[in-house]
Design a protein around this motif. Structure first.
Motif, PDB file in Angstrom:
ATOM      1  N   ASP A 172       0.869  -1.181   0.000  1.00  0.00           N
ATOM      2  CA  ASP A 172       0.000   0.000   0.000  1.00  0.00           C
ATOM      3  C   ASP A 172       0.899   1.222   0.000  1.00  0.00           C
TER       4      ASP A 172
ATOM      5  N   GLU B 178       0.896   4.171   2.578  1.00  0.00           N
ATOM      6  CA  GLU B 178       1.323   3.998   3.967  1.00  0.00           C
ATOM      7  C   GLU B 178       2.589   4.791   4.283  1.00  0.00           C
TER       8      GLU B 178
ATOM      9  N   LYS C 183       2.185   7.233   7.337  1.00  0.00           N
ATOM     10  CA  LYS C 183       2.744   6.712   8.575  1.00  0.00           C
ATOM     11  C   LYS C 183       4.121   7.277   8.913  1.00  0.00           C
TER      12      LYS C 183
ATOM     13  N   LEU D 154       5.068  -2.229   8.099  1.00  0.00           N
ATOM     14  CA  LEU D 154       4.819  -1.998   6.675  1.00  0.00           C
ATOM     15  C   LEU D 154       4.983  -3.305   5.910  1.00  0.00           C
TER      16      LEU D 154
END
Length: 400
Positions: free
Chosen positions: A53, A56, A60, A75
């Motif tokens: 993804d 992310e 993040k 991750l």
């Protein structure tokens, strides 16, 4: 920072790379062209493409709106790896100067965790299966013993009436019982055989089965058992031949169990051999073991089934269930009894041509006490044992 096993990335407030180490480059597979640039946005473009993804990395790690404490997460990489990261503020003299990010490849640790989780789940399944298996064994054992008592009473009653019939010649003509007594007795034997097999299988599975080992001439035992079933073979016009290389060989074995092994193999051979066929029982030996083979010219066993025929409740084919009775327990018991003696049983077969079952038993002796046996009782016991083991293939004649 270069000595740590974690990947380290330090960013300034304006997203310039303050510091990064070799481990960070290796984890994210950073190309050389980007390693000497301090632009975090270029690293961002490269790294986000490594994620399952891609959003992310931004949400993040970069552009954290209100990073007031340490933030940690994992991750998922496109190559299957799992990367654990921790982000925290870089504070110098009470002033926020940027962000410090550390990365660690926890793929192996995650695999170990998943493996441990799977093992725990499987352990629970095994424990549950063992519990149900133990319950099943208890049920089988209880039912088998409860059935055995009334069947023995029925059989004893039949035998008592038959003995009265033998003492009263006129009874044969006036009593209709005589017409059906043989069928009743034969089917009682069949039930006893089935129950005995169930009880023994459960004892073996529960490791509650022991052998009564005695030093005995195995050649005589096998020969006697073979000769005792000649009448059954003749009833199907099958030739039964016994041959041995040696006349006497004393070894340690459980006579009753080996007799049942032989009776089972001979019973199968007779059941699945057509009229006019041949069954050969051969004994040979070397310095360390005795070999007993039962060879027939019967229907044979398909190659795909030969590795399964010694499994409990397995029969060669559903088609043969209609041609011959059987529960699929006999060969499982044969294998168990032989292996408890430290031996083995193997099968060679060609479908449509016949089969050879070979038993190998180790030559060894045990210390034993001499016990005087009643010969008449032994003979009578052997006759009844044969009738039990052959009860599913042999109809007793009206004159027996």
């Amino acid at each position: 920072m270069q000595s740590t096993s974690d990947g380290i990335l330090v960013l300034s407030n304006d997203f310039k790379v303050i510091h990064s180490n070799e481990c960070f480059y290796e984890i994210w597979d950073i190309p050389e062209v980007l390693r000497f640039k301090n632009d975090a946005l270029m690293l961002y473009e490269h790294c986000r493409n490594k994620l399952v993804d891609s959003s992310e990395f931004k949400s993040k790690i970069f552009f954290v709106e209100d990073l007031t404490r340490c933030y940690a997460d994992c991750l998922k990489m496109t190559d299957g790896r799992i990367i654990e990261f921790v982000s925290s503020l870089l504070v110098v003299k009470s002033e926020i100067k940027g962000i410090v990010c550390s990365f660690r490849d926890i793929t192996d640790r995650n695999k170990v965790y998943d493996l441990e989780k799977n093992l725990l789940e499987k352990k629970k399944v095994i424990q549950e299966a063992e519990r149900y298996n133990k319950l099943k064994s208890q049920i089988f054992s209880t039912i088998s013993h409860e059935l055995k008592t009334p069947i023995n009473i029925i059989l004893a009653s039949i035998q008592l009436i038959e003995s009265y019939k033998d003492r009263t010649p006129k009874c044969k003509q006036c009593c209709p019982f005589h017409k059906y007594s043989n069928a009743m007795k034969q089917n009682s034997y069949r039930l006893i055989r089935l129950i005995n097999n169930y009880i023994d299988i459960n004892k073996i599975e529960a490791n509650f089965f022991s052998l009564d080992l005695k030093n005995t001439n195995i050649i005589k035992i096998v020969e006697d058992i073979t000769l005792s079933v000649v009448q059954y073979a003749r009833s199907k016009e099958i030739e039964l031949i016994f041959d041995t290389e040696i006349e006497e060989k004393v070894i340690s074995f459980d006579v009753e169990k080996i007799e049942r092994v032989m009776l089972n193999l001979l019973s199968n051979a007779i059941k699945f051999t057509k009229t006019g066929g041949t069954i050969n029982v051969n004994i040979s030996c070397n310095e360390s073991k005795i070999k007993i083979s039962v060879e027939d010219t019967g229907i044979g066993i398909p190659l795909c089934m030969q590795s399964r025929i010694f499994d409990t409740f397995t029969q060669v084919d559903q088609l043969y269930r209609r041609k011959a009775e059987g529960s699929g327990i006999g060969l499982a018991l044969v294998k168990s009894f032989v292996e408890m003696h430290g031996g083995k049983v193997v099968v060679e077969s060609s479908y449509g041509k016949g089969s050879i079952f070979t038993i190998e038993l180790p030559i060894k002796l045990v210390k034993e006490k001499y016990v005087l046996e009643n010969e008449n009782r032994l003979i009578q016991s052997k006759i009844e044992k044969t009738m039990i083991e052959f009860s599913d293939i042999y109809a007793l004649s009206a004159n027996d």
